[in-house]
Design a protein around this motif. Structure first.
Motif, PDB file in Angstrom:
ATOM      1  N   TRP A   1     -24.651 122.771  60.309  1.00 60.70           N
ATOM      2  CA  TRP A   1     -25.131 123.256  59.015  1.00 60.70           C
ATOM      3  C   TRP A   1     -24.200 122.868  57.878  1.00 60.70           C
ATOM      4  O   TRP A   1     -24.643 122.729  56.738  1.00 60.70           O
ATOM      5  CB  TRP A   1     -25.355 124.763  59.048  1.00 60.70           C
TER       6      TRP A   1
ATOM      7  N   ASN B   1     -26.701 129.091  55.455  1.00 60.53           N
ATOM      8  CA  ASN B   1     -26.744 128.774  56.889  1.00 60.53           C
ATOM      9  C   ASN B   1     -25.399 128.246  57.378  1.00 60.53           C
ATOM     10  O   ASN B   1     -24.962 128.601  58.477  1.00 60.53           O
ATOM     11  CB  ASN B   1     -27.851 127.770  57.191  1.00 60.53           C
ATOM     12  N   ALA B   2     -24.762 127.414  56.581  1.00 61.31           N
ATOM     13  CA  ALA B   2     -23.452 126.880  56.971  1.00 61.31           C
ATOM     14  C   ALA B   2     -22.426 127.997  57.096  1.00 61.31           C
ATOM     15  O   ALA B   2     -21.641 128.036  58.041  1.00 61.31           O
ATOM     16  CB  ALA B   2     -22.985 125.833  55.963  1.00 61.31           C
TER      17      ALA B   2
ATOM     18  N   GLU C   1     -23.016 131.179  57.658  1.00 59.16           N
ATOM     19  CA  GLU C   1     -23.371 132.120  58.717  1.00 59.16           C
ATOM     20  C   GLU C   1     -23.339 131.505  60.117  1.00 59.16           C
ATOM     21  O   GLU C   1     -23.026 132.196  61.081  1.00 59.16           O
ATOM     22  CB  GLU C   1     -24.766 132.698  58.457  1.00 59.16           C
ATOM     23  N   ARG C   2     -23.678 130.219  60.225  1.00 57.37           N
ATOM     24  CA  ARG C   2     -23.845 129.611  61.548  1.00 57.37           C
ATOM     25  C   ARG C   2     -22.845 128.519  61.866  1.00 57.37           C
ATOM     26  O   ARG C   2     -22.630 128.209  63.034  1.00 57.37           O
ATOM     27  CB  ARG C   2     -25.261 129.060  61.671  1.00 57.37           C
ATOM     28  N   GLY C   3     -22.295 127.875  60.829  1.00 55.80           N
ATOM     29  CA  GLY C   3     -21.334 126.802  61.051  1.00 55.80           C
ATOM     30  C   GLY C   3     -21.971 125.589  61.687  1.00 55.80           C
ATOM     31  O   GLY C   3     -23.147 125.300  61.497  1.00 55.80           O
ATOM     32  N   GLY C   4     -21.199 124.868  62.463  1.00 51.27           N
ATOM     33  CA  GLY C   4     -21.693 123.695  63.166  1.00 51.27           C
ATOM     34  C   GLY C   4     -22.259 122.644  62.233  1.00 51.27           C
ATOM     35  O   GLY C   4     -21.708 122.351  61.184  1.00 51.27           O
TER      36      GLY C   4
ATOM     37  N   HIS D   1     -29.067 126.160  52.591  1.00 50.85           N
ATOM     38  CA  HIS D   1     -28.203 125.419  53.513  1.00 50.85           C
ATOM     39  C   HIS D   1     -26.752 125.912  53.440  1.00 50.85           C
ATOM     40  O   HIS D   1     -26.068 125.971  54.466  1.00 50.85           O
ATOM     41  CB  HIS D   1     -28.304 123.923  53.245  1.00 50.85           C
TER      42      HIS D   1
END
Length: 73
Positions: free
Chosen positions: A58, A50-51, A53-56, A47
C-alpha cells in the motif's frame, strides 16, 4: 505502519518534496476544500490511509496515487 513512514522515493514538488505519509496527508489538507473533494485527491487519501493502516504494498500504491493526483489525474 506509522504516518511517519517514508516513501521509498520522495515525491518531488516544485518547492520541496514529500518524504512521508504524514507530509503527503498534510499537503492534501492544505489544498482548497473543492480540490480536496476531487476524485484524484480522494483516491490519494484512501491509499494513504490504507498504507498507514496496512503497510506493505500500500505504501507504493499511495505514492503512485499522490503522483497521479499531483499531475492532474
Amino acid at each position: 505502519m506509522p504516518w511517519s513512514t517514508p516513501f521509498d522515493d520522495p515525491i518531488a514538488l516544485h518547492r520541496g518534496r514529500l518524504e512521508t505519509l504524514q507530509q503527503a496527508a498534510d499537503y492534501i489538507m492544505k489544498l482548497p476544500e473543492d480540490l480536496q473533494q476531487e476524485e484524484r485527491w480522494q483516491v490519494a487519501v484512501a491509499h494513504l490511509i490504507n498504507a498507514a493502516e496496512r503497510g506493505g504494498g500500500w505504501l507504493m500504491f499511495a505514492r503512485i496515487a499522490m503522483l497521479r493526483a499531483l499531475r492532474g489525474g
